[in-house]
Design a protein around this motif. Structure first.
Motif, PDB file in Angstrom:
ATOM      1  N   ASN A  18       0.811  -1.211   0.000  1.00 56.68           N
ATOM      2  CA  ASN A  18       0.000   0.000   0.000  1.00 56.68           C
ATOM      3  C   ASN A  18       0.842   1.257   0.000  1.00 56.68           C
ATOM      4  OD1 ASN A  18      -2.486   1.341   0.077  1.00 56.68           O
ATOM      5  ND2 ASN A  18      -3.308  -0.144   1.525  1.00 56.68           N
ATOM      6  N   ASP A  19       0.147   2.384   0.069  1.00 56.01           N
ATOM      7  CA  ASP A  19       0.804   3.682   0.018  1.00 56.01           C
ATOM      8  C   ASP A  19       1.321   4.089   1.402  1.00 56.01           C
ATOM      9  OD1 ASP A  19       1.758   5.884  -1.217  1.00 56.01           O
ATOM     10  OD2 ASP A  19      -0.157   6.909  -1.457  1.00 56.01           O
ATOM     11  N   TYR A  20       1.731   3.122   2.188  1.00 62.85           N
ATOM     12  CA  TYR A  20       2.428   3.315   3.457  1.00 62.85           C
ATOM     13  C   TYR A  20       3.145   2.007   3.742  1.00 62.85           C
ATOM     14  CZ  TYR A  20      -1.726   0.893   5.193  1.00 62.85           C
ATOM     15  OH  TYR A  20      -2.741  -0.005   5.359  1.00 62.85           O
ATOM     16  N   ALA A  61      -4.725   8.431   9.738  1.00 69.69           N
ATOM     17  CA  ALA A  61      -4.770   7.655   8.507  1.00 69.69           C
ATOM     18  C   ALA A  61      -3.716   6.555   8.563  1.00 69.69           C
ATOM     19  CB  ALA A  61      -4.468   8.559   7.322  1.00 69.69           C
ATOM     20  N   HIS A  62      -4.049   5.366   8.229  1.00 66.30           N
ATOM     21  CA  HIS A  62      -5.323   4.739   7.931  1.00 66.30           C
ATOM     22  C   HIS A  62      -5.547   3.555   8.856  1.00 66.30           C
ATOM     23  CE1 HIS A  62      -5.730   7.187   4.367  1.00 66.30           C
ATOM     24  NE2 HIS A  62      -4.643   6.697   3.820  1.00 66.30           N
ATOM     25  N   TYR A  63      -5.442   3.811  10.150  1.00 65.91           N
ATOM     26  CA  TYR A  63      -5.575   2.728  11.139  1.00 65.91           C
ATOM     27  C   TYR A  63      -5.647   3.357  12.534  1.00 65.91           C
ATOM     28  CZ  TYR A  63      -0.722   3.854  10.232  1.00 65.91           C
ATOM     29  OH  TYR A  63       0.433   4.552   9.964  1.00 65.91           O
ATOM     30  N   ALA A 108      -7.851   0.295   6.779  1.00 64.80           N
ATOM     31  CA  ALA A 108      -8.194  -0.016   5.385  1.00 64.80           C
ATOM     32  C   ALA A 108      -7.766   1.170   4.539  1.00 64.80           C
ATOM     33  CB  ALA A 108      -9.686  -0.227   5.209  1.00 64.80           C
ATOM     34  N   ARG A 109      -7.129   0.916   3.454  1.00 67.40           N
ATOM     35  CA  ARG A 109      -6.830   2.004   2.514  1.00 67.40           C
ATOM     36  C   ARG A 109      -6.962   1.510   1.095  1.00 67.40           C
ATOM     37  NH1 ARG A 109      -3.823   3.052  -1.343  1.00 67.40           N
ATOM     38  NH2 ARG A 109      -3.665   5.193  -2.086  1.00 67.40           N
ATOM     39  N   GLY A 110      -7.875   2.145   0.375  1.00 63.79           N
ATOM     40  CA  GLY A 110      -7.962   1.931  -1.064  1.00 63.79           C
ATOM     41  C   GLY A 110      -8.240   0.493  -1.470  1.00 63.79           C
ATOM     42  N   ASN A 113     -11.237   3.894   4.299  1.00 63.78           N
ATOM     43  CA  ASN A 113     -10.782   4.995   3.447  1.00 63.78           C
ATOM     44  C   ASN A 113     -10.678   4.557   1.987  1.00 63.78           C
ATOM     45  OD1 ASN A 113      -9.211   7.579   2.851  1.00 63.78           O
ATOM     46  ND2 ASN A 113      -7.736   6.004   2.249  1.00 63.78           N
ATOM     47  N   GLU A 114     -11.331   5.319   1.113  1.00 66.60           N
ATOM     48  CA  GLU A 114     -11.224   5.123  -0.342  1.00 66.60           C
ATOM     49  C   GLU A 114     -11.411   3.672  -0.765  1.00 66.60           C
ATOM     50  OE1 GLU A 114      -7.811   6.987  -2.078  1.00 66.60           O
ATOM     51  OE2 GLU A 114      -8.572   8.988  -1.640  1.00 66.60           O
ATOM     52  N   CYS A 115     -12.407   2.995  -0.202  1.00 67.50           N
ATOM     53  CA  CYS A 115     -12.696   1.622  -0.655  1.00 67.50           C
ATOM     54  C   CYS A 115     -13.852   1.670  -1.652  1.00 67.50           C
ATOM     55  CB  CYS A 115     -12.966   0.726   0.548  1.00 67.50           C
ATOM     56  SG  CYS A 115     -11.490   0.577   1.616  1.00 67.50           S
ATOM     57  N   TRP A 121      -3.363  18.707  -8.572  1.00 66.35           N
ATOM     58  CA  TRP A 121      -2.275  17.730  -8.428  1.00 66.35           C
ATOM     59  C   TRP A 121      -2.534  16.549  -9.352  1.00 66.35           C
ATOM     60  CZ3 TRP A 121       2.562  17.558  -7.419  1.00 66.35           C
ATOM     61  CH2 TRP A 121       3.207  16.330  -7.260  1.00 66.35           C
ATOM     62  N   TYR A 122      -3.615  15.807  -9.094  1.00 70.24           N
ATOM     63  CA  TYR A 122      -3.909  14.668  -9.979  1.00 70.24           C
ATOM     64  C   TYR A 122      -4.732  15.093 -11.204  1.00 70.24           C
ATOM     65  CZ  TYR A 122      -2.131  11.441  -6.417  1.00 70.24           C
ATOM     66  OH  TYR A 122      -1.323  10.762  -5.523  1.00 70.24           O
ATOM     67  N   HIS A 123      -5.266  16.296 -11.171  1.00 70.73           N
ATOM     68  CA  HIS A 123      -5.958  16.850 -12.354  1.00 70.73           C
ATOM     69  C   HIS A 123      -5.860  18.368 -12.289  1.00 70.73           C
ATOM     70  CE1 HIS A 123      -9.339  18.150  -9.876  1.00 70.73           C
ATOM     71  NE2 HIS A 123      -9.219  17.002  -9.237  1.00 70.73           N
ATOM     72  N   THR A 131     -11.382  15.432   3.671  1.00 72.55           N
ATOM     73  CA  THR A 131     -10.512  14.619   4.529  1.00 72.55           C
ATOM     74  C   THR A 131      -9.106  14.448   3.950  1.00 72.55           C
ATOM     75  OG1 THR A 131     -12.010  12.925   3.690  1.00 72.55           O
ATOM     76  CG2 THR A 131     -11.962  13.252   6.052  1.00 72.55           C
ATOM     77  N   GLU A 132      -8.895  14.870   2.715  1.00 72.06           N
ATOM     78  CA  GLU A 132      -7.543  14.911   2.154  1.00 72.06           C
ATOM     79  C   GLU A 132      -7.496  15.963   1.067  1.00 72.06           C
ATOM     80  OE1 GLU A 132      -5.803  11.187   0.780  1.00 72.06           O
ATOM     81  OE2 GLU A 132      -6.695  10.142   2.489  1.00 72.06           O
ATOM     82  N   VAL A 133      -6.420  16.730   1.100  1.00 67.59           N
ATOM     83  CA  VAL A 133      -6.089  17.598  -0.022  1.00 67.59           C
ATOM     84  C   VAL A 133      -4.589  17.777   0.066  1.00 67.59           C
ATOM     85  CG1 VAL A 133      -6.328  19.827   1.204  1.00 67.59           C
ATOM     86  CG2 VAL A 133      -6.823  19.709  -1.220  1.00 67.59           C
ATOM     87  N   MET A 155       8.596   6.941  -1.528  1.00 64.13           N
ATOM     88  CA  MET A 155       8.037   7.685  -0.395  1.00 64.13           C
ATOM     89  C   MET A 155       6.787   8.397  -0.898  1.00 64.13           C
ATOM     90  SD  MET A 155      10.598   7.756   2.121  1.00 64.13           S
ATOM     91  CE  MET A 155      10.172   9.156   3.136  1.00 64.13           C
ATOM     92  N   ASN A 156       5.850   8.622  -0.031  1.00 65.37           N
ATOM     93  CA  ASN A 156       4.779   9.561  -0.353  1.00 65.37           C
ATOM     94  C   ASN A 156       5.273  10.924   0.127  1.00 65.37           C
ATOM     95  OD1 ASN A 156       2.429  11.263  -0.149  1.00 65.37           O
ATOM     96  ND2 ASN A 156       1.206   9.417  -0.498  1.00 65.37           N
ATOM     97  N   ASN A 157       5.473  11.815  -0.850  1.00 63.50           N
ATOM     98  CA  ASN A 157       6.176  13.087  -0.599  1.00 63.50           C
ATOM     99  C   ASN A 157       5.233  14.272  -0.385  1.00 63.50           C
ATOM    100  OD1 ASN A 157       9.042  12.195  -1.117  1.00 63.50           O
ATOM    101  ND2 ASN A 157       8.068  11.518  -3.013  1.00 63.50           N
ATOM    102  N   LYS A 158       4.002  14.000   0.041  1.00 64.31           N
ATOM    103  CA  LYS A 158       3.061  15.120   0.200  1.00 64.31           C
ATOM    104  C   LYS A 158       3.118  15.738   1.587  1.00 64.31           C
ATOM    105  CE  LYS A 158      -0.029  13.380  -3.358  1.00 64.31           C
ATOM    106  NZ  LYS A 158       0.357  11.943  -3.372  1.00 64.31           N
ATOM    107  N   GLY A 159       4.149  15.394   2.370  1.00 65.51           N
ATOM    108  CA  GLY A 159       4.250  15.957   3.719  1.00 65.51           C
ATOM    109  C   GLY A 159       4.468  17.460   3.712  1.00 65.51           C
TER     110      GLY A 159
HETATM  111  C1  ADA Z   1      -5.374   8.824  -1.190  1.00 67.26           C
HETATM  112  C2  ADA Z   1      -5.119   7.984   0.051  1.00 67.26           C
HETATM  113  C3  ADA Z   1      -3.826   8.297   0.755  1.00 67.26           C
HETATM  114  C4  ADA Z   1      -2.725   8.639  -0.246  1.00 67.26           C
HETATM  115  C5  ADA Z   1      -3.149   9.773  -1.148  1.00 67.26           C
HETATM  116  C6  ADA Z   1      -2.135  10.159  -2.192  1.00 67.26           C
HETATM  117  O1  ADA Z   1      -6.292   9.778  -1.114  1.00 67.26           O
HETATM  118  O2  ADA Z   1      -6.193   8.017   0.967  1.00 67.26           O
HETATM  119  O3  ADA Z   1      -3.468   7.193   1.543  1.00 67.26           O
HETATM  120  O4  ADA Z   1      -2.425   7.516  -0.994  1.00 67.26           O
HETATM  121  O5  ADA Z   1      -4.306   9.411  -1.832  1.00 67.26           O
HETATM  122  O6  ADA Z   1      -1.037  10.551  -1.818  1.00 67.26           O
HETATM  123  O7  ADA Z   1      -2.429  10.062  -3.384  1.00 67.26           O
END
Ligand code: ADA
Length: 482
Positions: free
Chosen positions: A59-61, A237-239, A262-264, A303-305, A359-361, A390-392, A455-459
């Motif tokens: 997953n994304d973590y 997120a997410h537990y 749960a994530r995605g 989340n996002e299921c 970002w994604y669009h 809940t996320e941006v 890494m997820n670099n959105k920090g």
């Molecule tokens: C989703 C998800 C996060 C993360 C994020 C992203 O919304 O809930 O865990 O993956 O997207 O960085 O795209």
């Protein structure tokens, strides 16, 4: 040792005494009939991904291995207090607390009585003979002078329960809670009667030095950084999170959206034959174990299921029902990413969306939000309910500065977050926002191709908690929206 099940288990002197799925909630086991002397307690933690594991998936973590939360050994007698559940409420303007004390009876046959203390008030409940297994004592205590818990004044109280036999105390448990009420009124979430506005961050338990096992001081430091942003809330997120982190949130007055694990998960993943039971367990354990934390104002699930499918909807409904059966005092929600295709908004009290405009669009944040919100009001069962983002967020690699504001540069991230936040914070019907995310995190190796540095670099901070350029834009936006 060979084990196929993706479980944590406990072995006492080589004999298995418990098995537990899910790394993010606590479990306990009683080793019965031990003679005085030396014994060995072994814990086997298995973090392998496998078809038997429906929630821990690549997953994304990062799903770290090992024992990452505290372990406690305790000597118990013939019966012991397992947990206390306190529900504060107001009657005619004055605070009361309903306490339920769960006593586990291993072999006690004589009557036992229970002494309960909240603040200055003490009550001795009449002696009772216990049934085998779990017994519940209940009492209502009025606490007229109690101070309400709030982010501005996070007043906490202790509840003490003592088990006695023939006037002698032999077991006790002390827990903490706060006097506060959460309610929904039209499109608003109310805390003690006043509307809440959420300025929050999503946070993973992740750190380059400690993995997911952050020591207390590192948790406290994270929360100091959260406060320095002008934020008032954290989404776990997410537990479910480490209980000590929740304790700190209680003490600091930081509101918590806590969610199950749960994530995605896709429809196919939700159809894993193990999904329902594993999700049921983590949800039940989360609510039972964390019920007394005043900082938790809402429960989130899945989340996002697959909330855009009938099968998924039945799963959401089941989990929401379970939460309601365990807790009538908090609203429920889920973070959706199903743009105009979600069919589950009639189920929870609060509608929540994860959005990534710019970002994604490329649709500007304000336009995207207005369009989405309009659809929710016109075409879904979520009309008229409180609405949260809940996320941006946007990605930014620490130290990558780009004069032409390239994606992944700190400048692009800072500008994008400012645009997104300005649109959301000024949107009249929104109850708040969570930024994705507090700090950069490591992700599953299997996802290496999707994210720079794996890494997820959105920090807002990098993984070492160094602030990126966007720190200032977020702080400015939050300060302008008290
Ligand atoms: C989703 C998800 C996060 C993360 C994020 C992203 O919304 O809930 O865990 O993956 O997207 O960085 O795209």
């Amino acid at each position: 040792m060979q084990r196929r099940e993706p479980y944590g288990s406990r072995l006492c002197d080589g004999k298995q005494i418990a098995a537990h799925y899910n790394a993010y909630t606590a479990f306990s086991a009683v080793a019965r009939g031990l003679r005085a002397g030396r014994h060995t307690l072994e814990i086997v933690a298995d973090n392998r991904f496998s078809p038997e594991s429906a929630l821990h998936v690549p997953n994304d973590y990062m799903s770290y291995g090992g024992v990452s939360r505290p372990v406690l050994a305790e000597q118990v007698g013939s019966c012991y207090i397992e947990r206390i559940r306190v529900t504060p409420f107001r009657r005619e303007g004055a605070w009361l607390a309903r306490a339920e004390i769960f006593v586990s009876n291993l072999s006690e046959r004589a009557p036992v009585s229970l002494r309960l203390r909240i603040g200055e008030t003490e009550r001795l409940l009449p002696p009772a003979r216990l049934a085998d297994g779990l017994n519940v004592f209940a009492a209502e205590i009025s606490c007229p002078g109690a101070r309400a818990w709030s982010p501005q004044d996070p007043a906490l109280y202790t509840v003490t329960a003592i088990l006695e036999k023939e006037g002698e105390a032999f077991d006790d448990l002390i827990d903490r809670f706060g006097f506060r009420e959460i309610a929904i009124e039209g499109k608003r979430i109310l805390l003690n009667g006043a509307p809440l506005y959420i300025r929050g961050v999503c946070r993973h338990e992740d750190h380059p030095q400690y993995g997911c096992a952050l020591p207390f001081a590192a948790m406290a430091y994270d929360l100091q950084l959260v406060k320095s942003l002008g934020a008032n809330s954290v989404r776990t997120a997410h537990y479910p999170n480490d209980e000590r982190f929740l304790d700190l949130c209680d003490e600091l007055g930081i509101l918590v959206w806590e969610e199950n694990h749960a994530r995605g998960l896709s429809l196919e993943q939700m159809q894993n034959p193990r999904f329902e039971q594993q999700a049921e367990e983590v949800t039940r354990e989360m609510v039972e174990q964390h019920y007394n934390h005043p900082s938790i104002y809402i429960w989130g699930i899945l989340n996002e299921c697959a909330s855009d499918s009938e099968y998924g909807k039945a799963c959401y409904a089941k989990q929401f029902d379970l939460i309601r059966s365990l807790d009538q005092s908090r609203p429920r929600s889920f973070a959706s990413c199903k743009f105009k295709t979600d069919i589950c908004f009639d189920l929870p009290e609060v509608v929540s969306y994860n959005i990534y405009p710019q970002w994604y669009h490329d649709t500007p944040a304000g336009e995207y939000l207005a369009d989405l919100y309009g659809w929710v009001q016109r075409e879904t069962g979520g009309a008229g309910k409180p609405f949260l983002i809940t996320e941006v967020g946007a990605g930014g690699i620490y130290g990558y500065r780009s004069a032409y504001k390239a994606k992944w540069g700190e400048e692009y991230q800072a500008d994008t977050l400012r645009d997104q936040l300005e649109a959301i914070l000024s949107f009249p019907d929104c109850s708040g926002v969570y930024i994705w995310q507090f700090a950069d995190i490591r992700i599953s190796e299997e996802w290496w191709g999707t994210r720079p540095r794996t890494m997820n670099n959105k920090g807002i901070f990098d993984e070492y908690r160094r602030p990126k350029l966007c720190f200032e834009s977020v702080r400015a936006c939050f300060q302008n929206r008290p």
